[in-house]
Design a protein around this motif. Structure first.
Motif, PDB file in Angstrom:
ATOM      1  N   THR A 120     -11.598   4.525  10.100  1.00  0.00           N
ATOM      2  CA  THR A 120     -12.203   4.468   8.782  1.00  0.00           C
ATOM      3  C   THR A 120     -13.195   3.332   8.638  1.00  0.00           C
ATOM      4  O   THR A 120     -14.230   3.468   7.982  1.00  0.00           O
ATOM      5  N   LEU A 142      -9.689   1.374  -0.198  1.00  0.00           N
ATOM      6  CA  LEU A 142      -9.219   2.692   0.212  1.00  0.00           C
ATOM      7  C   LEU A 142      -9.735   3.792  -0.692  1.00  0.00           C
ATOM      8  O   LEU A 142     -10.110   4.873  -0.238  1.00  0.00           O
ATOM      9  N   ARG A 182       0.818  -1.212   0.000  1.00  0.00           N
ATOM     10  CA  ARG A 182       0.000   0.000   0.000  1.00  0.00           C
ATOM     11  C   ARG A 182       0.853   1.263   0.000  1.00  0.00           C
ATOM     12  O   ARG A 182       0.520   2.256  -0.650  1.00  0.00           O
ATOM     13  N   HIS A 183       1.963   1.236   0.742  1.00  0.00           N
ATOM     14  CA  HIS A 183       2.752   2.452   0.928  1.00  0.00           C
ATOM     15  C   HIS A 183       4.087   2.446   0.178  1.00  0.00           C
ATOM     16  O   HIS A 183       4.897   3.359   0.379  1.00  0.00           O
ATOM     17  N   ALA A 220     -12.070   7.088   0.755  1.00  0.00           N
ATOM     18  CA  ALA A 220     -11.577   8.461   0.767  1.00  0.00           C
ATOM     19  C   ALA A 220     -12.523   9.395   0.032  1.00  0.00           C
ATOM     20  O   ALA A 220     -12.769  10.530   0.470  1.00  0.00           O
ATOM     21  N   SER A 263       0.955  13.026   2.736  1.00  0.00           N
ATOM     22  CA  SER A 263       1.417  11.914   3.559  1.00  0.00           C
ATOM     23  C   SER A 263       2.933  11.768   3.484  1.00  0.00           C
ATOM     24  O   SER A 263       3.549  11.994   2.437  1.00  0.00           O
ATOM     25  N   GLU A 279      -4.106  11.258  -0.541  1.00  0.00           N
ATOM     26  CA  GLU A 279      -3.137  11.431   0.549  1.00  0.00           C
ATOM     27  C   GLU A 279      -1.955  12.316   0.132  1.00  0.00           C
ATOM     28  O   GLU A 279      -0.787  11.945   0.298  1.00  0.00           O
ATOM     29  N   ARG A 313      -0.146   4.850  11.655  1.00  0.00           N
ATOM     30  CA  ARG A 313      -1.435   4.761  10.959  1.00  0.00           C
ATOM     31  C   ARG A 313      -2.433   3.952  11.796  1.00  0.00           C
ATOM     32  O   ARG A 313      -2.060   3.044  12.527  1.00  0.00           O
ATOM     33  N   CYS A 335      -6.144  -2.829   3.570  1.00  0.00           N
ATOM     34  CA  CYS A 335      -5.060  -2.231   2.791  1.00  0.00           C
ATOM     35  C   CYS A 335      -5.178  -2.528   1.301  1.00  0.00           C
ATOM     36  O   CYS A 335      -4.278  -2.185   0.528  1.00  0.00           O
ATOM     37  N   ASP A 342      -6.064   8.426   5.591  1.00  0.00           N
ATOM     38  CA  ASP A 342      -6.757   7.673   4.549  1.00  0.00           C
ATOM     39  C   ASP A 342      -8.123   8.264   4.219  1.00  0.00           C
ATOM     40  O   ASP A 342      -8.787   7.806   3.285  1.00  0.00           O
TER      41      ASP A 342
END
Length: 331
Positions: free
Chosen positions: A192, A239, A64-65, A243, A176, A173, A187, A234, A168
């Motif tokens: 959420t 996601l 995800r990141h 958002a 971020s 983002e 996180r 994730c 999120d």
């Protein structure tokens, strides 16, 4: 000694029988697809959380990141992350306020000196002067709902800890720092996805720092259902939809409140907003069956500030109508 007010949270304000606009969890329960994932994992509760399930969750977070799995530390909720911060042994910690108070509680309980960096006016981050060797800031910040520029945060002194529990809810983002290897990012998934009772979160940081934070944790610190929730939440498609919904609800809520005379509204970038109302508004709302989060427990704010959780438009209209009547009564 830590002031007891620093341990005050919105769930205390949301007493039974009141319409809850105090707790900033965006949905009352997990969506159906997530409930199904968790239900399917129930049969595994007779076994200890597996290494394979932990690895899947870490890999999901890492994908995800854009990080590697060894840059992920899974947590039993973001609150556990704050409790681990004293292991970094700062000489002096700076907390940007108004902000979430749990990191300050953790440092003070560990005997680490804490300095307040108070933002005023529009609560924007500008020139900050402190000799602290560790700085904690929320982004978006609880309770102000302000989204700070990542470049400005990077100018803060010392080791940086950024609480991105509500990031999120920001489409794309854009500010971020989750991909920045020099920053320790925290996180949460509970806000959420309606998982406050389950506890699910994670740290993103360099492997050495995460190893230091994890030292001394008990075996199986994160349960099987939490591992499944982290893996499921994730996934990219989950996601993106979340958002966009949050941004639309925030815009509607801010517009509805801006129509009320005598009310100061901080433009929201998270699923809650900060308002300044006449003194006594919180108590008057409570008398009408409405719970909002008191804000005089946040350094830098007084009892004229209220944090209001953003709900779907029809539900939020109940709060706006009640506040309109309260404003007229207090005028």
């Amino acid at each position: 000694m830590t002031s007891p007010d620093l341990r005050h949270h919105g769930d205390v304000d949301a007493a039974p029988g009141l319409a809850d606009f105090a707790v900033n969890v965006r949905v009352p329960h997990p969506p159906d697809w997530l409930r199904a994932r968790l239900a399917a994992a129930l049969d595994g509760l007779g076994r200890y959380p597996s290494k394979q399930a932990e690895e899947r969750a870490r890999e999901a977070v890492a994908r995800r990141h854009g990080r590697s799995p060894d840059e992920v530390l899974l947590l039993n909720g973001a609150a556990e992350g704050f409790a681990l911060l004293p292991k970094l042994s700062p000489r002096r910690a700076a907390i940007v306020h108004p902000g979430f108070t749990e990191p300050e509680v953790a440092f003070r309980d560990a005997g680490i000196p804490v300095e307040h960096v108070l933002l005023d006016g529009d609560f924007q981050l500008r020139d900050v002067r402190t000799d602290a060797d560790l700085t904690v800031i929320g982004n978006p910040t609880n309770p102000t709902s302000v989204l700070h520029a990542a470049a400005r945060i990077k100018q803060l002194p010392g080791r940086l800890v950024v609480d991105e529990a509500f990031m999120d809810a920001v489409p794309g983002e854009p500010e971020s720092l989750a991909r920045d290897p020099e920053v320790l990012v925290l996180r949460s998934l509970t806000k959420t996805w309606g998982l406050a009772g389950l506890r699910a979160g994670y740290f993103l940081g360099d492997p050495g720092t995460l190893e230091r934070l994890a030292h001394g944790r008990p075996h199986w610190p994160v349960g099987s259902l939490t591992l499944e929730a982290i893996t499921a939440c994730c996934e990219p498609e989950a996601l993106e939809a979340s958002a966009q919904f949050a941004a639309e609800a925030e815009a509607h809520a801010a517009y509805a409140l801006e129509q009320l005379q005598g009310l100061v509204v901080v433009p929201p970038k998270a699923p809650f907003l900060l308002i300044r109302a006449p003194k006594g508004a919180r108590e008057a709302l409570r008398d009408k069956g409405i719970a909002v989060r008191r804000c005089d427990t946040f350094p830098g704010l007084d009892d004229t500030y209220l944090r209001v959780a953003i709900r779907p438009p029809k539900e939020f209209a109940v709060f706006v109508d009640a506040l309109r009547v309260v404003m007229e009564e207090l005028a």
